[in-house]
Scaffold this motif. Structure first.
Motif, PDB file in Angstrom:
ATOM      1  N   PHE A  37      36.360  43.994  42.366  1.00 37.56           N
ATOM      2  CA  PHE A  37      35.575  44.040  43.461  1.00 37.56           C
ATOM      3  C   PHE A  37      36.914  45.438  44.304  1.00 37.56           C
ATOM      4  CE2 PHE A  37      32.092  41.520  43.864  1.00 37.56           C
ATOM      5  CZ  PHE A  37      33.423  40.762  43.007  1.00 37.56           C
ATOM      6  N   ARG A  38      35.933  46.546  45.113  1.00 36.34           N
ATOM      7  CA  ARG A  38      36.838  47.283  45.762  1.00 36.34           C
ATOM      8  C   ARG A  38      36.110  48.273  47.835  1.00 36.34           C
ATOM      9  NH1 ARG A  38      35.335  53.016  43.059  1.00 36.34           N
ATOM     10  NH2 ARG A  38      33.327  53.860  43.766  1.00 36.34           N
ATOM     11  N   GLN A  39      37.342  47.765  48.229  1.00 32.83           N
ATOM     12  CA  GLN A  39      36.927  48.322  49.296  1.00 32.83           C
ATOM     13  C   GLN A  39      38.142  49.948  50.470  1.00 32.83           C
ATOM     14  OE1 GLN A  39      37.821  45.125  52.198  1.00 32.83           O
ATOM     15  NE2 GLN A  39      36.553  46.644  53.887  1.00 32.83           N
ATOM     16  N   ALA A  40      36.393  50.699  49.985  1.00 39.19           N
ATOM     17  CA  ALA A  40      36.806  51.897  50.721  1.00 39.19           C
ATOM     18  C   ALA A  40      36.774  52.168  52.251  1.00 39.19           C
ATOM     19  CB  ALA A  40      35.177  53.121  49.981  1.00 39.19           C
ATOM     20  N   PRO A  41      37.788  52.956  52.623  1.00 40.74           N
ATOM     21  CA  PRO A  41      38.048  53.183  54.194  1.00 40.74           C
ATOM     22  C   PRO A  41      36.698  53.128  55.218  1.00 40.74           C
ATOM     23  CG  PRO A  41      39.687  54.036  53.512  1.00 40.74           C
ATOM     24  CD  PRO A  41      39.074  54.166  52.140  1.00 40.74           C
ATOM     25  N   ARG A  45      33.742  45.802  51.392  1.00 38.83           N
ATOM     26  CA  ARG A  45      34.120  45.073  50.218  1.00 38.83           C
ATOM     27  C   ARG A  45      32.687  45.088  49.525  1.00 38.83           C
ATOM     28  NH1 ARG A  45      38.259  41.411  49.877  1.00 38.83           N
ATOM     29  NH2 ARG A  45      36.318  39.606  50.040  1.00 38.83           N
ATOM     30  N   GLU A  46      33.373  46.432  47.612  1.00 40.16           N
ATOM     31  CA  GLU A  46      31.673  46.501  46.762  1.00 40.16           C
ATOM     32  C   GLU A  46      31.918  45.982  45.229  1.00 40.16           C
ATOM     33  OE1 GLU A  46      30.003  50.503  46.049  1.00 40.16           O
ATOM     34  OE2 GLU A  46      32.574  50.817  45.683  1.00 40.16           O
ATOM     35  N   PHE A  47      31.658  45.043  44.241  1.00 40.50           N
ATOM     36  CA  PHE A  47      31.626  44.987  43.213  1.00 40.50           C
ATOM     37  C   PHE A  47      31.753  46.397  42.206  1.00 40.50           C
ATOM     38  CE2 PHE A  47      30.520  42.797  39.052  1.00 40.50           C
ATOM     39  CZ  PHE A  47      30.505  43.428  38.511  1.00 40.50           C
ATOM     40  N   CYS A  96      40.773  41.729  42.890  1.00 42.61           N
ATOM     41  CA  CYS A  96      40.713  41.046  41.262  1.00 42.61           C
ATOM     42  C   CYS A  96      40.402  39.571  42.020  1.00 42.61           C
ATOM     43  CB  CYS A  96      41.646  41.512  40.971  1.00 42.61           C
ATOM     44  SG  CYS A  96      43.266  40.033  40.769  1.00 42.61           S
ATOM     45  N   ALA A  97      39.648  38.715  41.919  1.00 37.35           N
ATOM     46  CA  ALA A  97      39.263  37.464  41.526  1.00 37.35           C
ATOM     47  C   ALA A  97      38.895  36.631  40.928  1.00 37.35           C
ATOM     48  CB  ALA A  97      37.999  37.782  43.215  1.00 37.35           C
ATOM     49  N   LEU A  98      38.670  35.354  40.705  1.00 33.50           N
ATOM     50  CA  LEU A  98      38.639  34.034  40.290  1.00 33.50           C
ATOM     51  C   LEU A  98      37.853  33.989  40.387  1.00 33.50           C
ATOM     52  CD1 LEU A  98      41.648  33.544  38.171  1.00 33.50           C
ATOM     53  CD2 LEU A  98      40.601  34.781  37.254  1.00 33.50           C
ATOM     54  N   GLY A  99      36.852  33.703  39.274  1.00 36.01           N
ATOM     55  CA  GLY A  99      35.643  32.857  39.326  1.00 36.01           C
ATOM     56  C   GLY A  99      34.272  32.465  38.794  1.00 36.01           C
TER      57      GLY A  99
END
Length: 121
Positions: A37-41, A45-47, A96-99
């Motif tokens: 995911f990412r989050q721009a200023p 946060r988006e996929f 990054c994320a786990l699930g």
């Protein structure tokens, strides 16, 4: 509890490439889907991308497909996000994320600390 460490971010010129890594502290990684995911200023946060636990299925956000590739190496509990042809709008903190294999943030139980990517024009 598994810990995730994201790395590989930095400053890159538009059109360049970066490979982000996500190292997990234990084998929980091997049985889990991984998402990026990412989050721009100033934005939510988006996929970005996801990969199934076995690495046999992947999905990249439509607008990023063809430039971003997600992969994993379960032998070393590490996942990757290859970013090619980067653009200034790719500037963000990448997580990054786990699930569960899903494009929904709520399906992920463990999150890394994020790595900053800055793309200069």
């Amino acid at each position: 509890q598994v810990r995730l460490v994201a790395s590989g971010g930095g400053l890159v010129q538009a059109g360049g490439s970066l490979r982000l890594s996500c190292a997990a502290s234990d084998s929980t990684f091997r049985n889990s889907g991984m998402g990026w995911f990412r989050q721009a200023p100033g934005k939510e946060r988006e996929f970005v991308a996801m990969i199934r636990w076995a690495g046999d299925r992947t999905y990249v956000k439509d607008s990023l497909r063809g430039r971003f590739t997600v992969s994993r190496d379960n032998a070393i509990n590490t996942g990757y996000l290859q970013m090619d042809g980067v653009k200034p709008e790719d500037t963000a903190v990448y997580y990054c994320a786990l699930g569960r294999y899903s494009d929904s943030q709520s399906e992920y139980d463990y999150w890394g600390q994020g790595t900053q990517v800055i793309v200069s024009s």
